[in-house]
Scaffold this motif. Structure first.
Motif, PDB file in Angstrom:
ATOM      1  N   TYR A   9       0.831  -1.201   0.000  1.00  0.00           N
ATOM      2  CA  TYR A   9       0.000   0.000   0.000  1.00  0.00           C
ATOM      3  C   TYR A   9       0.868   1.255   0.000  1.00  0.00           C
ATOM      4  O   TYR A   9       0.643   2.189  -0.777  1.00  0.00           O
ATOM      5  N   LYS A  10       1.874   1.281   0.893  1.00  0.00           N
ATOM      6  CA  LYS A  10       2.757   2.444   0.959  1.00  0.00           C
ATOM      7  C   LYS A  10       3.497   2.649  -0.354  1.00  0.00           C
ATOM      8  O   LYS A  10       3.665   3.772  -0.820  1.00  0.00           O
ATOM      9  N   TYR A  11       3.950   1.559  -0.955  1.00  0.00           N
ATOM     10  CA  TYR A  11       4.679   1.643  -2.216  1.00  0.00           C
ATOM     11  C   TYR A  11       3.790   2.221  -3.318  1.00  0.00           C
ATOM     12  O   TYR A  11       4.226   3.007  -4.143  1.00  0.00           O
ATOM     13  N   MET A  12       2.537   1.805  -3.328  1.00  0.00           N
ATOM     14  CA  MET A  12       1.620   2.215  -4.397  1.00  0.00           C
ATOM     15  C   MET A  12       1.071   3.635  -4.207  1.00  0.00           C
ATOM     16  O   MET A  12       0.885   4.352  -5.182  1.00  0.00           O
ATOM     17  N   PHE A  13       0.790   4.025  -2.965  1.00  0.00           N
ATOM     18  CA  PHE A  13       0.025   5.253  -2.751  1.00  0.00           C
ATOM     19  C   PHE A  13       0.728   6.341  -1.950  1.00  0.00           C
ATOM     20  O   PHE A  13       0.321   7.492  -2.016  1.00  0.00           O
ATOM     21  N   GLN A  14       1.752   6.013  -1.196  1.00  0.00           N
ATOM     22  CA  GLN A  14       2.399   7.022  -0.363  1.00  0.00           C
ATOM     23  C   GLN A  14       3.323   7.896  -1.202  1.00  0.00           C
ATOM     24  O   GLN A  14       4.023   7.410  -2.080  1.00  0.00           O
ATOM     25  N   LYS A  15       3.315   9.170  -0.935  1.00  0.00           N
ATOM     26  CA  LYS A  15       4.151  10.123  -1.659  1.00  0.00           C
ATOM     27  C   LYS A  15       5.398  10.433  -0.840  1.00  0.00           C
ATOM     28  O   LYS A  15       5.356  10.466   0.386  1.00  0.00           O
ATOM     29  N   ASP A  65       1.176  18.707  -4.495  1.00  0.00           N
ATOM     30  CA  ASP A  65       1.533  17.369  -4.946  1.00  0.00           C
ATOM     31  C   ASP A  65       1.971  17.398  -6.401  1.00  0.00           C
ATOM     32  O   ASP A  65       1.315  18.009  -7.246  1.00  0.00           O
ATOM     33  N   LYS A  68       4.433  11.554  -7.625  1.00  0.00           N
ATOM     34  CA  LYS A  68       4.650  10.781  -6.396  1.00  0.00           C
ATOM     35  C   LYS A  68       5.356  11.591  -5.321  1.00  0.00           C
ATOM     36  O   LYS A  68       5.782  11.046  -4.313  1.00  0.00           O
TER      37      LYS A  68
END
Length: 184
Positions: A9-15, A65, A68
């Motif tokens: 999840y962090k890899y996919m969505f965290q900036k 933003d 990423k």
């Protein structure tokens, strides 16, 4: 299993977050620059009315933003009493934008002293610094703000350690100033 899903999840969505300080004397246009940046780069942000912006006491925070990456801007107050707090934020920042009011010729030397004090801090070694000569589009008494055309040779972003030899208002072939024009 939780750790695997959490990591995915962090890899996919965290900036990735980067903190950028916006510094300069009071009334240089730091908060206006921040509001204009948020309005320009955040799709659904309407922004506050520029006529309602007042002197910053403490700090304003804004985020923008880019893909990423998330830029967190910290707009710190520029009054002389608040400048002593700037160094408390240096360790956490990834970059600095130093804003100069080009219409206020009487305070250019004061701005230069504040910049030199900031840039000599060891905590900013390796941190990129951008200097904006703001308000060059403003007319005062029939004349435009203090033009820095002759002083601007090249827009550059350099680490603070390299900028230690650069001073506002001085230029030479081996030391171009770190000044960008802005009309924010």
């Amino acid at each position: 299993m939780y750790t695997l899903l959490s990591g995915l999840y962090k890899y996919m969505f965290q900036k990735d977050e980067y903190c950028i300080l916006i510094l300069g004397l009071d009334n240089a246009g730091k908060t206006t620059f921040l509001e204009q940046s948020k309005t320009r780069f955040n799709k659904n942000y309407k922004g506050m009315s520029l006529s309602k912006i007042t002197t910053t006491v403490g700090l304003n925070i804004g985020t923008v933003d880019f893909g990423k990456a998330r830029l967190m801007f910290w707009d710190l107050g520029g009054q002389e009493e608040l400048q002593s707090l700037w160094d408390k934020y240096y360790a956490e920042c990834h970059g600095v934008i130093y804003v100069i009011d080009s219409t206020d010729e009487e305070r250019l030397s004061e701005s230069k002293r504040a910049f030199e004090k900031m840039v000599t801090s060891e905590a900013l070694d390796g941190v990129p610094i951008l200097v904006l000569a703001n308000k060059q589009d403003i007319e005062q008494g029939g004349a435009r703000g203090h033009r820095m055309d002759g002083e601007v040779r090249r827009a550059e972003c350099a680490p603070a350690a390299a900028a230690a030899g650069h001073h506002i208002g001085t230029a030479g072939p081996e030391h171009p100033p770190l000044v960008l024009k802005s009309s924010c």
